[in-house]
Design an enzyme around this catalytic site. Sequence first.
Site, PDB file in Angstrom:
ATOM      1  CB  CYS A  42      -0.900   0.004   1.240  1.00 40.54           C
ATOM      2  SG  CYS A  42      -2.071   1.406   1.260  1.00 40.54           S
ATOM      3  CG  ASP A  44      -0.668   3.960   5.328  1.00 40.88           C
ATOM      4  OD1 ASP A  44       0.245   4.423   6.051  1.00 40.88           O
ATOM      5  OD2 ASP A  44      -1.866   4.003   5.645  1.00 40.88           O
ATOM      6  NE  ARG A  46      -0.649   4.876   8.744  1.00 44.92           N
ATOM      7  CZ  ARG A  46      -1.928   4.675   9.052  1.00 44.92           C
ATOM      8  NH1 ARG A  46      -2.349   4.919  10.279  1.00 44.92           N
ATOM      9  NH2 ARG A  46      -2.781   4.241   8.138  1.00 44.92           N
ATOM     10  CG  HIS A  98      -1.697  -1.069   5.950  1.00 44.53           C
ATOM     11  ND1 HIS A  98      -2.269  -0.064   6.692  1.00 44.53           N
ATOM     12  CD2 HIS A  98      -1.810  -0.677   4.664  1.00 44.53           C
ATOM     13  CE1 HIS A  98      -2.690   0.890   5.882  1.00 44.53           C
ATOM     14  NE2 HIS A  98      -2.430   0.544   4.641  1.00 44.53           N
ATOM     15  CB  CYS A 101      -5.801  -0.512   4.547  1.00 42.64           C
ATOM     16  SG  CYS A 101      -5.441   0.084   2.871  1.00 42.64           S
TER      17      CYS A 101
HETATM   18 CO    CO Z   1      -3.453   1.216   2.987  1.00 46.46          CO
END
Ligand code: CO
Length: 217
Positions: A42, A44, A46, A98, A101
Site C-alpha cells: 500500500c 500508506d 506508515r 495492512h 488501511c
Molecule cells: Co493502505
Amino acid sequence: MDPYKKLLLANEAWVQERLKIRHDFFARQAQQQAPAFMWIGCSDSRVPAEEITGTEPGELFVHRNIANMVVHTDFNMLSVLQYAVEVLKVKHVIVCGHYRCGGVRHAMGNRDLGLINKWLRHIKDVYRLYQRELESIADLDARWDRLVEINVAEQVQNLAQTSIIQRSWRNEGGPSLHGWVYDLNSGYIKDVALMPPDAKIDDIYRFEFDDTTSVDT
Ligand code: CO
C-alpha cells in the site's frame, strides 16, 4: 528551515554513513540489481517496505498503490510484475496489506471520492464475494480487519490469474506468491496466504500456452 530540506540533508548524512560501512557501497549498487523479492504494498506512509522487512537497497523490487491492489488491466503494476518475473526472475512476489488501511475502509462505505471510486471499486467487488462472512462480523473494526486479510488473499489470486505468473510457473517453476498483512499497532507481519508454483488455479482463469506465442500479459 523548509521541511523538505531536511530530506536532502538526511540524504547527505545517509551517504556518509553508508560509505563509512562500505567504501564501495554505491559503486557496487550501480553495477546491477538482483532482487529475490517483488513487493506489492500500500502507498500508506506508515508501511515502508524495506524498513519493516529489514531489507537493504537491492533486495526488494517495489510497486505500491492504494490498498496494494493487483488489477488485471493496470499496465503499471503488470509492467513491474513482468519485469520482476521475466527479467529479474524474482523468487517470491509478496502482496502486503495492512490493518487500518484507509483504502479498504473507504471501500466499505458509500462516500463519493471521485476518481478514487474507480480504484476502490475493485475492493467492493471483493466485499461482495465475501459479504456473508463479513457481515456476520458485527464489530465494524473487526470487519475492516477481516476485509484487509481477504483483500490481500484475493490479490494473490489475481496474481496467479495472470499469464505472466502462469507462464513463469510452467517455464521456471516459480515465483511463489505470498499474502501478508502488516499490523500498524504491533509492527508484526501476519502471513495470510501462500500460493506455491504448483497451486491450483480456477479452470476459467487457467491459460494454455502455445510455445510459439510471444510474451504478453
Ligand atoms: Co493502505
